[in-house]
Design a protein around this motif. Structure first.
Motif: not given
Length: 178
Positions: A1-17, A121-127
């Protein structure tokens, strides 16, 4: 599976689980799923301006058609498998959701079959389905044409920010009245 480039968690709330449960074999490894989901969720929070309390959590369950068919039957009275189901965990406190955003459940065979049918791609559809699922947890829906147009527009924008083609380009707008 080829995942999109990780954007990190910068756009998520602090301490997002992100709680991931792999209940059947056949899904990508948990680390790959976590990277894909973190990227998709981060893009959804950024592009749709979603807001949740710090320390919020979402549960992602990766299962099969048999399990999701049972959930779909029991909760939606539709005795068939589907690609994704969302179960909201909280109502907003003012403008903010959380801390328990809810559960998003994915069905392996349906996700794979749909990706194959769309020749993507499977990863695009899952995203796309991760984005679709989180929008449902924030009260976006597609019960009528107006709601569907709003939700699909957000999905297009979020996916475009990740370099993923418009999943609705070759399909007419379609509300889900049930």
């Amino acid at each position: 599976m080829t995942a999109p480039e990780p954007a990190g968690s910068a756009d998520l709330p602090e301490d997002f689980a992100i709680d991931i449960t792999l209940s059947v074999e056949g899904w990508p490894e948990e680390d790959a799923l976590r990277a894909l989901c973190t990227t998709a969720l981060g893009a959804a929070f950024r592009e749709a301006a979603l807001e949740a309390v710090d320390g919020s959590e979402v549960s992602l369950v990766f299962t099969d058609d048999a399990a999701i068919r049972e959930l779909n039957r029991d909760w939606r009275e539709k005795d068939k498998p589907t690609n994704v189901l969302s179960f909201p965990g909280s109502d907003p406190d003012g403008e903010l959701y959380g801390p328990l955003l809810g559960d998003i459940v994915f069905a392996l065979e349906t996700v794979q079959r749909e990706a194959d049918e769309m020749e993507i791609e499977f990863s695009a559809h899952l995203t796309h389905l991760v984005v679709h699922g989180i929008l449902h947890l924030f009260d976006y829906d597609h019960q009528d044409d107006e709601e569907a147009e709003l939700m699909e527009g957000l999905e297009r924008r979020i996916l475009a920010s990740l370099g993923i083609a418009d999943p609705y380009a070759d399909r007419p707008l379609e509300a889900d009245p049930e």
